[in-house]
Design a protein around this motif. Structure first.
Motif, mmCIF file in Angstrom:
data_model
loop_
_atom_site.group_PDB
_atom_site.id
_atom_site.type_symbol
_atom_site.label_atom_id
_atom_site.label_comp_id
_atom_site.label_asym_id
_atom_site.label_seq_id
_atom_site.Cartn_x
_atom_site.Cartn_y
_atom_site.Cartn_z
ATOM 1 N N TRP A 41 16.936 21.870 -9.842
ATOM 2 C CA TRP A 41 17.915 22.947 -9.983
ATOM 3 C C TRP A 41 18.693 22.822 -11.292
ATOM 4 O O TRP A 41 19.258 23.791 -11.784
ATOM 5 C CB TRP A 41 18.882 22.935 -8.801
ATOM 6 C CG TRP A 41 19.320 24.309 -8.363
ATOM 7 C CD1 TRP A 41 20.135 25.191 -9.020
ATOM 8 C CD2 TRP A 41 18.941 24.966 -7.148
ATOM 9 N NE1 TRP A 41 20.292 26.337 -8.300
ATOM 10 C CE2 TRP A 41 19.577 26.228 -7.143
ATOM 11 C CE3 TRP A 41 18.155 24.613 -6.054
ATOM 12 C CZ2 TRP A 41 19.436 27.130 -6.087
ATOM 13 C CZ3 TRP A 41 18.011 25.508 -5.008
ATOM 14 C CH2 TRP A 41 18.640 26.743 -5.031
ATOM 15 N N ALA A 42 18.709 21.611 -11.858
ATOM 16 C CA ALA A 42 19.411 21.412 -13.123
ATOM 17 C C ALA A 42 18.840 22.293 -14.231
ATOM 18 O O ALA A 42 19.528 22.587 -15.216
ATOM 19 C CB ALA A 42 19.337 19.943 -13.539
ATOM 20 N N GLY A 44 18.084 25.332 -13.838
ATOM 21 C CA GLY A 44 18.498 26.700 -13.549
ATOM 22 C C GLY A 44 17.678 27.273 -12.408
ATOM 23 O O GLY A 44 16.480 26.990 -12.262
ATOM 24 N N GLU A 178 26.459 19.587 -19.711
ATOM 25 C CA GLU A 178 26.333 20.981 -19.274
ATOM 26 C C GLU A 178 25.243 21.120 -18.204
ATOM 27 O O GLU A 178 25.415 21.857 -17.222
ATOM 28 C CB GLU A 178 26.010 21.876 -20.475
ATOM 29 C CG GLU A 178 27.127 22.034 -21.485
ATOM 30 C CD GLU A 178 27.353 20.790 -22.340
ATOM 31 O OE1 GLU A 178 28.462 20.649 -22.892
ATOM 32 O OE2 GLU A 178 26.425 19.944 -22.447
ATOM 33 N N VAL A 179 24.142 20.405 -18.393
ATOM 34 C CA VAL A 179 23.065 20.453 -17.406
ATOM 35 C C VAL A 179 23.524 19.841 -16.086
ATOM 36 O O VAL A 179 23.197 20.339 -15.005
ATOM 37 C CB VAL A 179 21.816 19.730 -17.949
ATOM 38 C CG1 VAL A 179 20.759 19.565 -16.865
ATOM 39 C CG2 VAL A 179 21.239 20.499 -19.129
ATOM 40 N N HIS A 181 26.450 19.959 -14.813
ATOM 41 C CA HIS A 181 27.279 20.942 -14.113
ATOM 42 C C HIS A 181 26.423 21.994 -13.428
ATOM 43 O O HIS A 181 26.761 22.460 -12.329
ATOM 44 C CB HIS A 181 28.271 21.584 -15.083
ATOM 45 C CG HIS A 181 29.436 20.703 -15.412
ATOM 46 N ND1 HIS A 181 30.473 20.469 -14.528
ATOM 47 C CD2 HIS A 181 29.721 19.972 -16.525
ATOM 48 C CE1 HIS A 181 31.352 19.648 -15.081
ATOM 49 N NE2 HIS A 181 30.917 19.325 -16.288
ATOM 50 N N VAL A 182 25.291 22.364 -14.041
ATOM 51 C CA VAL A 182 24.366 23.286 -13.376
ATOM 52 C C VAL A 182 23.797 22.622 -12.126
ATOM 53 O O VAL A 182 23.720 23.235 -11.051
ATOM 54 C CB VAL A 182 23.238 23.707 -14.330
ATOM 55 C CG1 VAL A 182 22.204 24.562 -13.601
ATOM 56 C CG2 VAL A 182 23.798 24.467 -15.520
ATOM 57 N N ALA A 185 26.369 22.417 -9.350
ATOM 58 C CA ALA A 185 26.720 23.721 -8.777
ATOM 59 C C ALA A 185 25.635 24.246 -7.849
ATOM 60 O O ALA A 185 25.867 25.206 -7.111
ATOM 61 C CB ALA A 185 26.982 24.727 -9.900
ATOM 62 N N GLY A 186 24.436 23.639 -7.874
ATOM 63 C CA GLY A 186 23.353 24.084 -7.008
ATOM 64 C C GLY A 186 23.660 23.784 -5.550
ATOM 65 O O GLY A 186 24.322 22.792 -5.231
#
Length: 288
Positions: A41-42, A44, A178-179, A181-182, A185-186
């Motif tokens: 998920w990192a 996206g 930044e990755v 945080h992605v 957030a998943g």
């Protein structure tokens, strides 16, 4: 039964994760885990969705596949249908025909649980044994000893530390703050923890992400890394012990990890952390 191949899209990823969560059990040494999709998920949700396929019958997901790279598919099925002839034949047809949008043409690799009828059907079609992997498992019915490291659960304020250890361990610049945080957030990360291990000098020396599939089910270590400047000091085994303790605290029945059998150093590290190897598992390869 009528079996339908689906591209779930972003909205369907949660259903695939839920199916994987329900299928985890300690009788299967290692299979596609919700944590595998959680880690991916990192990249996206859209990129992950493009790499996932599901097969359904009567509205129920009966198989999930994840293209973990351009030519490697990791696939598992509902446990009660692992010997089902119709499902095995349908999966084999979809895997063997690039026009169905599951696998590209040419040589490809496939991970599928041992004992699945699909393995036999593909062997009949000319697929060959491929790369050997060693699954390892640590039972979590008893308390886990201390790791010897100071363990911190990574959060937004320490994401840069977590990602810096990973970048050093794997020699890859892609896992940035930044990755992370992605990733965090998943939706799968709600059942995960990123752990950072610090030595007695306060240096961040190792890190791991652990993924729960729910109470009473196996949890997964993915990935595990030791900072390049701190290797050879037992920190790999120590962070794996910490990972097992974290999963036990989350209610997991066991902790799972898997590595290429050729990576003897990794196998030794996991064994030093109390993980016991299961019988070696062979991927399957479709000839070019």
């Amino acid at each position: 039964m009528t079996i339908v191949l689906n591209e779930p899209g972003v909205d369907g990823l949660t259903g695939a994760v839920d199916a994987l969560r329900a299928w985890q059990d300690d009788r299967t040494p290692l299979q596609l885990h919700p944590g595998d999709l959680g880690w991916a998920w990192a990249l996206g949700a859209k990129r992950l969705a493009a790499a996932v396929r599901t097969w359904s019958a009567d509205g129920r997901i009966v198989a999930v596949g994840y293209l973990d790279g351009p030519d490697v598919l990791r696939l598992t099925t509902a446990p009660d249908l692992r010997q089902d002839e119709d499902l095995a034949r349908r999966l084999a047809a979809d895997l063997d025909d690039p026009g169905r949008g599951v696998l590209p043409p040419g040589k490809v690799g496939l991970e599928v649980p041992d004992g699945a009828r699909l393995r036999e059907v593909l062997a009949e079609a000319g697929w060959q044994p491929d790369e050997p992997w060693t699954p390892l498992r640590r039972d979590l019915s008893e308390p886990v000893e201390g790791s010897g490291l100071r363990i911190e659960v990574a959060g937004p304020e320490t994401a840069e530390v977590r990602t810096a250890v990973h970048r050093s361990a794997f020699g890859s610049p892609r896992f940035t703050e930044e990755v992370w945080h992605v990733l965090a957030a998943g939706p799968v990360y709600a059942d995960a923890r990123c752990l950072i291990g610090y030595d007695d000098r306060g240096d961040a020396v190792a890190a791991v992400t652990v993924w729960s599939a729910g109470p009473g089910r196996p949890g997964l270590l993915e990935p595990v890394g030791v900072h390049a400047d701190h290797r050879g000091r037992g920190h790999g085994a120590a962070i794996c012990v910490a990972a097992a303790a974290a999963l036990r605290g989350m209610g997991a029945s066991s902790a799972l990890v898997c590595t290429q059998s050729s990576n003897t150093a990794a196998v030794a590290t996991y064994r030093a952390a109390g993980f016991e190897p299961s019988p070696e598992r062979l991927d399957l390869g479709r000839p070019a």
